[in-house]
Write a protein that holds these residues in place. Structure first.
Motif, PDB file in Angstrom:
ATOM      1  N   ALA A  18     -24.984 -43.424  32.154  1.00 22.06           N
ATOM      2  CA  ALA A  18     -26.242 -42.870  31.822  1.00 22.06           C
ATOM      3  C   ALA A  18     -26.386 -42.801  30.401  1.00 22.06           C
ATOM      4  CB  ALA A  18     -26.721 -41.997  32.607  1.00 22.06           C
ATOM      5  N   THR A  43     -24.291 -42.382  35.819  1.00 26.61           N
ATOM      6  CA  THR A  43     -25.378 -42.201  36.456  1.00 26.61           C
ATOM      7  C   THR A  43     -25.125 -41.560  37.776  1.00 26.61           C
ATOM      8  OG1 THR A  43     -26.453 -44.201  35.546  1.00 26.61           O
ATOM      9  CG2 THR A  43     -27.276 -43.444  37.459  1.00 26.61           C
ATOM     10  N   ARG A  87     -36.811 -40.919  29.175  1.00 32.31           N
ATOM     11  CA  ARG A  87     -36.072 -40.630  30.295  1.00 32.31           C
ATOM     12  C   ARG A  87     -35.316 -39.539  30.157  1.00 32.31           C
ATOM     13  NH1 ARG A  87     -33.691 -46.274  32.197  1.00 32.31           N
ATOM     14  NH2 ARG A  87     -33.258 -45.061  33.999  1.00 32.31           N
ATOM     15  N   ASP A 170     -34.656 -38.829  33.946  1.00 27.80           N
ATOM     16  CA  ASP A 170     -33.703 -39.391  34.830  1.00 27.80           C
ATOM     17  C   ASP A 170     -32.177 -38.785  34.251  1.00 27.80           C
ATOM     18  OD1 ASP A 170     -35.111 -41.469  36.117  1.00 27.80           O
ATOM     19  OD2 ASP A 170     -35.482 -42.389  34.396  1.00 27.80           O
ATOM     20  N   ALA A 201     -30.522 -38.731  39.672  1.00 33.63           N
ATOM     21  CA  ALA A 201     -30.546 -38.285  38.238  1.00 33.63           C
ATOM     22  C   ALA A 201     -29.029 -37.912  37.902  1.00 33.63           C
ATOM     23  CB  ALA A 201     -31.412 -37.089  38.113  1.00 33.63           C
ATOM     24  N   THR A 202     -28.806 -37.722  36.498  1.00 35.01           N
ATOM     25  CA  THR A 202     -27.769 -37.529  35.814  1.00 35.01           C
ATOM     26  C   THR A 202     -27.829 -36.276  35.184  1.00 35.01           C
ATOM     27  OG1 THR A 202     -27.247 -39.772  35.523  1.00 35.01           O
ATOM     28  CG2 THR A 202     -26.104 -38.281  33.872  1.00 35.01           C
TER      29      THR A 202
END
Length: 260
Positions: A18, A43, A87, A170, A201-202
């Motif tokens: 991510a 991620t 994001r 995210d 989500a990260t």
């Protein structure tokens, strides 16, 4: 070699990064704050950034976001960070915020919606409902009309997490989210973060309490200006790695305690 470390975890696990950081270097005049630091944050994982005081942990996050200008390459979801900012949500240290600013809790949370509404955009009923839902998620809906400076430190931290939730991000970057908060707030925050992780989500957080790393996080980045080690907690959060990051005295400390 340091640059190669950034993709090591992703290659081993098959997970996509991510956030990928390669060769991040930053100086404050003659002081080397970051020295070719590299990492891959997969991620859907929760990663703690740990290291001694002055190791560059907060500087690392600020450099990723472009708040500090360093050298190196940073990408989010395969694109330059600047192209992926919608994001990404950032929760700064509480000490970095002017809590005397005359703004209500609900107004702070609505700031997380500005990428959708614009700074001068109209706040619709849908946007307000989104902000209130974020406050409810962190247990602060009853304080929506309260002035932000009138809250306790733990309550303020919950509000800033709600702002990040309202953004619909995210990737969440948090700088010492548990600093100066009570046990109930810490437990509430970690529950929200884990629920975000569980939906894909990260989460990346600068963290100081080594005794909760294994309880709270999936992965760990040990940083001391450069990348000391990164990877899953089970294989990376070891006495040998801690001794390398903090010094020999940390190699024998107990690594676990019960979460609040």
């Amino acid at each position: 070699m340091a640059k190669d470390m950034a993709g090591k975890w992703a290659q081993q696990s098959g997970a996509a990064c991510a956030l990928r950081v390669q060769g991040l270097t930053l100086r404050y005049q003659d002081v080397l704050a970051l020295d070719n630091a590299s990492a891959c944050f997969p991620t859907g994982a929760m990663t703690a950034i740990i290291g001694p005081n002055g190791a560059g942990k907060s500087t690392f996050l600020k450099s990723v976001l472009g708040l500090e200008q360093g050298e190196g390459t940073v990408s989010a979801f395969g694109s330059p960070v600047a192209a992926a900012m919608a994001r990404i949500a950032y929760v700064p240290q509480r000490a970095a915020v002017d809590w005397s600013f005359p703004v209500r809790v609900i107004d702070v949370v609505l700031m997380g919606c500005y990428r959708q509404t614009g700074l001068l955009g109209r706040i619709t009923a849908q946007t307000s409902a989104r902000a209130m839902a974020a406050l409810e998620r962190v247990g602060m809906q009853a304080f929506a009309r309260r002035q932000i400076g009138a809250l306790s430190g733990g309550q303020q931290q919950r509000v800033f997490l709600a702002r990040a939730l309202a953004q619909g991000a995210d990737l969440f970057l948090l700088d010492e989210p548990f600093a100066g908060v009570d046990a109930a707030t810490e437990a509430a925050i970690i529950d929200v973060l884990k629920s975000l992780r569980d939906t894909g989500a990260t989460i990346i957080a600068v963290h100081h309490d080594l005794s909760t790393v294994a309880t709270y996080f999936d992965r760990v980045l040990l940083l001391n200006r450069r990348t000391i080690a990164e990877g899953p907690v089970a294989t990376t959060f070891t006495p040998a790695a801690l001794a390398q990051a903090y010094g020999p005295a940390l190699g024998g400390v107990p690594l676990l305690r019960s979460a609040p």
